[in-house]
Design a protein around this motif. Structure first.
Motif, PDB file in Angstrom:
ATOM      1  N   ALA A   1     -18.188  41.803  82.256  1.00  0.00           N
ATOM      2  CA  ALA A   1     -17.734  40.416  82.289  1.00  0.00           C
ATOM      3  C   ALA A   1     -18.634  39.628  83.235  1.00  0.00           C
ATOM      4  O   ALA A   1     -18.945  40.108  84.336  1.00  0.00           O
ATOM      5  N   PRO A   2     -19.078  38.438  82.839  1.00  0.00           N
ATOM      6  CA  PRO A   2     -19.957  37.658  83.718  1.00  0.00           C
ATOM      7  C   PRO A   2     -19.373  37.417  85.112  1.00  0.00           C
ATOM      8  O   PRO A   2     -20.120  37.388  86.093  1.00  0.00           O
TER       9      PRO A   2
ATOM     10  N   ALA B   1     -28.031  39.217  87.859  1.00  0.00           N
ATOM     11  CA  ALA B   1     -28.376  38.190  86.869  1.00  0.00           C
ATOM     12  C   ALA B   1     -29.845  37.798  86.985  1.00  0.00           C
ATOM     13  O   ALA B   1     -30.551  37.683  85.974  1.00  0.00           O
ATOM     14  N   LEU B   2     -30.311  37.597  88.207  1.00  0.00           N
ATOM     15  CA  LEU B   2     -31.702  37.209  88.413  1.00  0.00           C
ATOM     16  C   LEU B   2     -32.666  38.296  87.960  1.00  0.00           C
ATOM     17  O   LEU B   2     -33.703  38.006  87.334  1.00  0.00           O
TER      18      LEU B   2
ATOM     19  N   ALA C   1     -25.663  42.518  82.808  1.00  0.00           N
ATOM     20  CA  ALA C   1     -25.744  41.271  83.558  1.00  0.00           C
ATOM     21  C   ALA C   1     -24.791  40.209  83.003  1.00  0.00           C
ATOM     22  O   ALA C   1     -24.783  39.081  83.484  1.00  0.00           O
ATOM     23  N   GLY C   2     -23.997  40.584  82.010  1.00  0.00           N
ATOM     24  CA  GLY C   2     -23.022  39.659  81.444  1.00  0.00           C
ATOM     25  C   GLY C   2     -23.606  38.613  80.517  1.00  0.00           C
ATOM     26  O   GLY C   2     -22.929  37.659  80.146  1.00  0.00           O
TER      27      GLY C   2
ATOM     28  N   PHE D   1     -21.455  32.871  80.864  1.00  0.00           N
ATOM     29  CA  PHE D   1     -22.463  33.018  81.906  1.00  0.00           C
ATOM     30  C   PHE D   1     -22.626  31.704  82.673  1.00  0.00           C
ATOM     31  O   PHE D   1     -22.766  31.699  83.895  1.00  0.00           O
ATOM     32  N   ASP D   2     -22.603  30.579  81.940  1.00  0.00           N
ATOM     33  CA  ASP D   2     -22.715  29.267  82.591  1.00  0.00           C
ATOM     34  C   ASP D   2     -21.539  28.998  83.525  1.00  0.00           C
ATOM     35  O   ASP D   2     -21.700  28.337  84.558  1.00  0.00           O
ATOM     36  N   ALA D   3     -20.365  29.493  83.165  1.00  0.00           N
ATOM     37  CA  ALA D   3     -19.200  29.321  84.041  1.00  0.00           C
ATOM     38  C   ALA D   3     -19.404  30.080  85.353  1.00  0.00           C
ATOM     39  O   ALA D   3     -18.985  29.622  86.420  1.00  0.00           O
TER      40      ALA D   3
END
Length: 121
Positions: free
Chosen positions: A22-23, A31-32, A79-80, A100-102
């Motif tokens: 889950a993100p 993520a990076l 990384a979601g 992911f944006d959230a």
């Protein structure tokens, strides 16, 4: 009693379903790192341009082996960024952009914009 003939299973049914992260459970560093690789940037960019569940794993034109491509998909799932589901022998993909944006507002747009600018240069 008649002997039953075993039902034949296709190869896809033997596959382990992909595990998804889950993100909201993803650290920024994860993520990076997922978005830092040029091949993964290509995968993400192509998924961003496609509709949900339109792209199968084998449809991406990237200069890596199948095993390496599989690893890239795993990194994106962890990384979601990516959700996958099996549809017969194909594994379909969906970019988890809203989720992911959230979690990381603007990060994906920044990376996609940077990747686009690098291609044009």
């Amino acid at each position: 009693m008649a002997a039953q003939t075993p039902r034949r299973q296709d190869a896809a049914s033997h596959r382990t379903p992909p595990a998804h992260t889950a993100p909201e459970d993803v650290a920024l560093e994860t993520a990076l790192l997922a978005l830092a690789d040029p091949v993964r940037q290509t995968l993400v960019r192509e998924l961003a341009e496609a509709g949900d569940w339109e792209r199968a794993c084998g449809t991406f034109d990237v200069p890596v082996t199948k095993a390496t491509l599989s690893r890239h998909f795993t990194v994106l799932r962890e990384a979601g960024l990516l959700e996958q589901r099996d549809a017969g022998p194909r594994r379909l993909n969906r970019l988890r952009k809203p989720e992911f944006d959230a979690r990381f507002p603007g990060l994906l747009d920044l990376v996609l914009g940077q990747a686009g600018a690098a291609r044009q240069a």
